[in-house]
Design a protein around this motif. Structure first.
Motif, PDB file in Angstrom:
ATOM      1  N   THR A 101       0.838  -1.201   0.000  1.00  0.00           N
ATOM      2  CA  THR A 101       0.000   0.000   0.000  1.00  0.00           C
ATOM      3  C   THR A 101       0.869   1.245   0.000  1.00  0.00           C
ATOM      4  OG1 THR A 101      -1.751  -1.162   1.186  1.00  0.00           O
ATOM      5  CG2 THR A 101      -1.789   1.235   1.275  1.00  0.00           C
ATOM      6  N   ASN A 102       0.440   2.266  -0.743  1.00  0.00           N
ATOM      7  CA  ASN A 102       1.172   3.531  -0.812  1.00  0.00           C
ATOM      8  C   ASN A 102       0.174   4.688  -0.786  1.00  0.00           C
ATOM      9  OD1 ASN A 102       0.452   4.232  -3.755  1.00  0.00           O
ATOM     10  ND2 ASN A 102       1.341   2.179  -3.948  1.00  0.00           N
ATOM     11  N   THR A 103       0.658   5.901  -0.919  1.00  0.00           N
ATOM     12  CA  THR A 103      -0.206   7.084  -0.873  1.00  0.00           C
ATOM     13  C   THR A 103      -0.072   7.930  -2.141  1.00  0.00           C
ATOM     14  OG1 THR A 103       1.522   8.330   0.298  1.00  0.00           O
ATOM     15  CG2 THR A 103      -0.123   7.177   1.651  1.00  0.00           C
ATOM     16  N   HIS A 104       0.313   7.320  -3.237  1.00  0.00           N
ATOM     17  CA  HIS A 104       0.572   8.086  -4.467  1.00  0.00           C
ATOM     18  C   HIS A 104      -0.645   8.889  -4.940  1.00  0.00           C
ATOM     19  CE1 HIS A 104       4.503   6.423  -4.732  1.00  0.00           C
ATOM     20  NE2 HIS A 104       4.123   5.207  -5.104  1.00  0.00           N
ATOM     21  N   LEU A 105      -1.842   8.315  -4.782  1.00  0.00           N
ATOM     22  CA  LEU A 105      -3.032   9.009  -5.280  1.00  0.00           C
ATOM     23  C   LEU A 105      -3.390  10.233  -4.447  1.00  0.00           C
ATOM     24  CD1 LEU A 105      -5.449   6.126  -6.370  1.00  0.00           C
ATOM     25  CD2 LEU A 105      -3.846   7.453  -7.750  1.00  0.00           C
ATOM     26  N   GLN A 106      -2.771  10.369  -3.283  1.00  0.00           N
ATOM     27  CA  GLN A 106      -3.024  11.570  -2.481  1.00  0.00           C
ATOM     28  C   GLN A 106      -2.340  12.799  -3.069  1.00  0.00           C
ATOM     29  OE1 GLN A 106      -2.087  10.741   1.633  1.00  0.00           O
ATOM     30  NE2 GLN A 106      -3.600   9.078   1.766  1.00  0.00           N
ATOM     31  N   GLY A 107      -1.525  12.572  -4.118  1.00  0.00           N
ATOM     32  CA  GLY A 107      -0.856  13.696  -4.777  1.00  0.00           C
ATOM     33  C   GLY A 107      -1.597  14.223  -5.986  1.00  0.00           C
ATOM     34  N   VAL A 108      -2.861  13.819  -6.178  1.00  0.00           N
ATOM     35  CA  VAL A 108      -3.584  14.263  -7.367  1.00  0.00           C
ATOM     36  C   VAL A 108      -3.891  15.754  -7.304  1.00  0.00           C
ATOM     37  CG1 VAL A 108      -4.650  12.011  -7.735  1.00  0.00           C
ATOM     38  CG2 VAL A 108      -5.874  13.739  -6.428  1.00  0.00           C
ATOM     39  N   ARG A 109      -3.890  16.352  -8.487  1.00  0.00           N
ATOM     40  CA  ARG A 109      -4.374  17.720  -8.645  1.00  0.00           C
ATOM     41  C   ARG A 109      -5.853  17.634  -9.003  1.00  0.00           C
ATOM     42  NH1 ARG A 109      -2.810  21.436 -13.819  1.00  0.00           N
ATOM     43  NH2 ARG A 109      -4.246  23.166 -13.429  1.00  0.00           N
ATOM     44  N   LYS A 110      -6.668  18.474  -8.385  1.00  0.00           N
ATOM     45  CA  LYS A 110      -8.118  18.417  -8.580  1.00  0.00           C
ATOM     46  C   LYS A 110      -8.533  19.348  -9.717  1.00  0.00           C
ATOM     47  CE  LYS A 110      -8.977  17.364  -3.703  1.00  0.00           C
ATOM     48  NZ  LYS A 110      -9.697  17.752  -2.459  1.00  0.00           N
ATOM     49  N   LEU A 111      -9.019  18.736 -10.803  1.00  0.00           N
ATOM     50  CA  LEU A 111      -9.480  19.506 -11.959  1.00  0.00           C
ATOM     51  C   LEU A 111     -10.996  19.667 -11.914  1.00  0.00           C
ATOM     52  CD1 LEU A 111      -7.444  17.799 -14.850  1.00  0.00           C
ATOM     53  CD2 LEU A 111      -6.804  19.802 -13.474  1.00  0.00           C
ATOM     54  N   GLY A 112     -11.453  20.877 -12.129  1.00  0.00           N
ATOM     55  CA  GLY A 112     -12.893  21.138 -12.188  1.00  0.00           C
ATOM     56  C   GLY A 112     -13.605  20.905 -10.880  1.00  0.00           C
ATOM     57  N   GLU A 113     -12.917  21.144  -9.749  1.00  0.00           N
ATOM     58  CA  GLU A 113     -13.536  20.891  -8.456  1.00  0.00           C
ATOM     59  C   GLU A 113     -14.806  21.727  -8.294  1.00  0.00           C
ATOM     60  OE1 GLU A 113     -12.249  20.341  -3.770  1.00  0.00           O
ATOM     61  OE2 GLU A 113     -10.977  21.522  -5.114  1.00  0.00           O
ATOM     62  N   GLY A 114     -15.898  21.050  -7.985  1.00  0.00           N
ATOM     63  CA  GLY A 114     -17.186  21.720  -7.839  1.00  0.00           C
ATOM     64  C   GLY A 114     -17.943  21.902  -9.142  1.00  0.00           C
ATOM     65  N   ILE A 115     -17.292  21.587 -10.257  1.00  0.00           N
ATOM     66  CA  ILE A 115     -17.918  21.748 -11.578  1.00  0.00           C
ATOM     67  C   ILE A 115     -18.499  20.432 -12.066  1.00  0.00           C
ATOM     68  CG2 ILE A 115     -17.483  22.311 -14.002  1.00  0.00           C
ATOM     69  CD1 ILE A 115     -15.356  24.258 -13.072  1.00  0.00           C
ATOM     70  N   VAL A 116     -17.815  19.329 -11.762  1.00  0.00           N
ATOM     71  CA  VAL A 116     -18.263  18.008 -12.215  1.00  0.00           C
ATOM     72  C   VAL A 116     -18.789  17.211 -11.025  1.00  0.00           C
ATOM     73  CG1 VAL A 116     -16.746  17.942 -14.210  1.00  0.00           C
ATOM     74  CG2 VAL A 116     -15.900  17.100 -12.020  1.00  0.00           C
ATOM     75  N   LYS A 117     -19.847  16.448 -11.256  1.00  0.00           N
ATOM     76  CA  LYS A 117     -20.471  15.670 -10.195  1.00  0.00           C
ATOM     77  C   LYS A 117     -20.367  14.187 -10.535  1.00  0.00           C
ATOM     78  CE  LYS A 117     -24.886  14.885  -7.832  1.00  0.00           C
ATOM     79  NZ  LYS A 117     -26.322  15.271  -7.773  1.00  0.00           N
ATOM     80  N   GLY A 118     -19.594  13.463  -9.757  1.00  0.00           N
ATOM     81  CA  GLY A 118     -19.460  12.025  -9.962  1.00  0.00           C
ATOM     82  C   GLY A 118     -19.012  11.652 -11.356  1.00  0.00           C
ATOM     83  N   PRO A 119     -17.872  12.178 -11.818  1.00  0.00           N
ATOM     84  CA  PRO A 119     -17.400  11.851 -13.171  1.00  0.00           C
ATOM     85  C   PRO A 119     -16.813  10.449 -13.235  1.00  0.00           C
ATOM     86  CG  PRO A 119     -15.768  13.201 -12.034  1.00  0.00           C
ATOM     87  CD  PRO A 119     -16.930  13.051 -11.092  1.00  0.00           C
ATOM     88  N   GLU A 120     -17.575   9.474 -13.708  1.00  0.00           N
ATOM     89  CA  GLU A 120     -17.105   8.085 -13.668  1.00  0.00           C
ATOM     90  C   GLU A 120     -15.960   7.812 -14.625  1.00  0.00           C
ATOM     91  OE1 GLU A 120     -18.523   3.494 -14.382  1.00  0.00           O
ATOM     92  OE2 GLU A 120     -19.758   4.887 -13.276  1.00  0.00           O
ATOM     93  N   ASP A 121     -16.010   8.377 -15.829  1.00  0.00           N
ATOM     94  CA  ASP A 121     -15.046   8.010 -16.863  1.00  0.00           C
ATOM     95  C   ASP A 121     -14.513   9.265 -17.539  1.00  0.00           C
ATOM     96  OD1 ASP A 121     -13.524   6.278 -18.347  1.00  0.00           O
ATOM     97  OD2 ASP A 121     -15.162   5.541 -19.597  1.00  0.00           O
ATOM     98  N   VAL A 122     -13.338   9.121 -18.173  1.00  0.00           N
ATOM     99  CA  VAL A 122     -12.672  10.233 -18.856  1.00  0.00           C
ATOM    100  C   VAL A 122     -12.107   9.726 -20.179  1.00  0.00           C
ATOM    101  CG1 VAL A 122     -10.902  12.028 -18.699  1.00  0.00           C
ATOM    102  CG2 VAL A 122     -12.008  11.203 -16.613  1.00  0.00           C
ATOM    103  N   CYS A 123     -12.209  10.541 -21.225  1.00  0.00           N
ATOM    104  CA  CYS A 123     -11.555  10.213 -22.500  1.00  0.00           C
ATOM    105  C   CYS A 123     -11.111  11.513 -23.160  1.00  0.00           C
ATOM    106  CB  CYS A 123     -12.481   9.418 -23.426  1.00  0.00           C
ATOM    107  SG  CYS A 123     -13.956  10.291 -23.988  1.00  0.00           S
ATOM    108  N   ALA A 124     -10.300  11.414 -24.206  1.00  0.00           N
ATOM    109  CA  ALA A 124      -9.776  12.593 -24.889  1.00  0.00           C
ATOM    110  C   ALA A 124      -9.877  12.398 -26.388  1.00  0.00           C
ATOM    111  CB  ALA A 124      -8.326  12.860 -24.486  1.00  0.00           C
ATOM    112  N   ASP A 125     -10.193  13.480 -27.119  1.00  0.00           N
ATOM    113  CA  ASP A 125     -10.251  13.387 -28.580  1.00  0.00           C
ATOM    114  C   ASP A 125      -8.893  13.720 -29.193  1.00  0.00           C
ATOM    115  OD1 ASP A 125      -9.997  16.179 -28.671  1.00  0.00           O
ATOM    116  OD2 ASP A 125     -12.134  16.520 -29.019  1.00  0.00           O
TER     117      ASP A 125
END
Length: 364
Positions: free
Chosen positions: A53-77
């Motif tokens: 176990t590690n804590t790597h995901l605690q280093g995420v930057r939060k994109l669109g905080e408060g703008i998106v609600k429960g974003p299950e999936d992400v893709c890019a064109d």
């Protein structure tokens, strides 16, 4: 019957009334239970030994905080625009300049997996409506809502092949999205992997009887595809080309969490989001049919058993099925219930049903 024998042995004769009441309650639970469960075998503790176990995901930057609600999936064109489907019915886009756009409203609270298409736009899985194509101008059209004379109950994830075919998962042919955890408790394989040909509008079964079919991904050469079986803690490989075409085999199993969405990485490996299916100290439920009946009959108990909100994990798995690395937020301090991990331009973008942001993490 074992329960009744136990009670007869230890309850004194004057407790006949109490015994009758307990018997009535037990019969009511069994008769009105919405499931006919099997025992579910959880991953062995040894599966965690090589994945500290590690804590790597605690280093995420939060994109669109408060703008998106429960974003299950992400893709890019192809232009580098990121898309996500949110629990309040929006398809939202993140442009390269960092601005967010409310692109298209689909008026649904059951939007799950998404993928870009070669002709432009995206395909969205709506767990209630089926497969939806949103064209480059944001206009939505239902591509597929029924199969074999029945409505698609729970389309979950989708990927497009180079020939335009769509491979997508149906998580359960018995339970809908509000009752997803009942599929886990029942532990019987109601899931499917299907193929839809837009040119002919024909749909066929690729793999049947899956344990909560979830994420779907094609290999880099499209010689095989992967489908995740959430409550079986494994992913299957189905061959599309070569001497073994049509064969299905285990790709990776005994995962330390239920695999949710899966995405192909640029190097040919795969990123798989893992969900904690059960809260700690409630694992015994899966070994007891009686306990499963009891939990399934009382929705308030289901909330106690669910464990998805308690942590977050993703794994990177090579094309050979060997785990390369694991990233965690073991205490859900920053992010929890991660449902997808999408690699794009040296960063990992994380979807989550328990967040109001998309996580962004540099890949080291």
């Amino acid at each position: 019957m074992a329960l009744l024998g136990f009670l007869r042995r230890f309850l004194p004769p004057f407790s006949g009334f109490v015994f009758a009441c307990l018997l009535a309650i037990a019969l009511q639970i069994i008769i009105f239970s919405p499931i006919t469960p099997d025992v579910l075998h959880l991953p062995e503790p040894s599966s965690l030994a090589s994945l500290p176990t590690n804590t790597h995901l605690q280093g995420v930057r939060k994109l669109g905080e408060g703008i998106v609600k429960g974003p299950e999936d992400v893709c890019a064109d192809k232009n580098g625009v990121l898309y996500t489907a949110t629990r309040d019915g929006w398809i939202k886009r993140l442009h390269r300049d960092g601005s967010w756009e409310n692109w298209t409203m689909l008026n649904s609270q059951t939007l799950v997996g998404i993928t870009v298409t070669r002709r432009g736009g995206i395909i969205v899985c709506d767990a209630e409506k089926g497969l939806i194509w949103v064209d480059a101008d944001g206009h939505a059209k239902v591509l597929l809502s029924h199969f074999n004379g029945s409505q698609l109950r729970f389309a979950n994830d989708v990927i497009e092949a180079s020939d335009g075919s769509l491979y997508f998962s149906v998580s359960s042919t018995k339970f809908d999205i509000p009752n997803l955890f009942l599929d886990i408790l029942e532990a019987k394989p109601h899931g499917q992997l299907l193929k839809f040909d837009p040119s002919s509008s024909q749909t066929s079964i690729v793999v049947d009887k899956l344990g909560l079919a979830n994420g779907v991904a094609l290999s880099r050469d499209e010689d095989f595809l992967i489908v995740c079986e959430t409550w079986k803690f494994r992913c299957l490989k189905h061959w599309l080309k070569g001497d073994v075409e049509g064969k299905t085999e285990i790709f990776v199993d005994n995962l330390p969490g239920g695999p949710d969405n899966i995405n192909l990485a640029p190097d040919g490996s795969f990123w798989i989001a893992l969900v904690q299916l059960t809260s700690e100290r409630w694992e015994f439920v899966h070994a007891s049919k009686a306990a499963k009946h009891f939990i399934a009959t009382f929705p308030s108990m289901i909330k106690k058993v669910k464990g998805a909100h308690t942590k977050a994990s993703v794994v990177n798995v090579g094309a050979d099925g060997k785990i390369i690395k694991k990233l965690d937020d073991p205490d859900a301090k920053v992010i929890s219930f991660v449902t997808s991990a999408f690699e794009f331009e040296g960063h990992l973008y994380l979807g989550s049903l328990n967040s109001n942001f998309i996580g962004k993490l540099p890949i080291i």
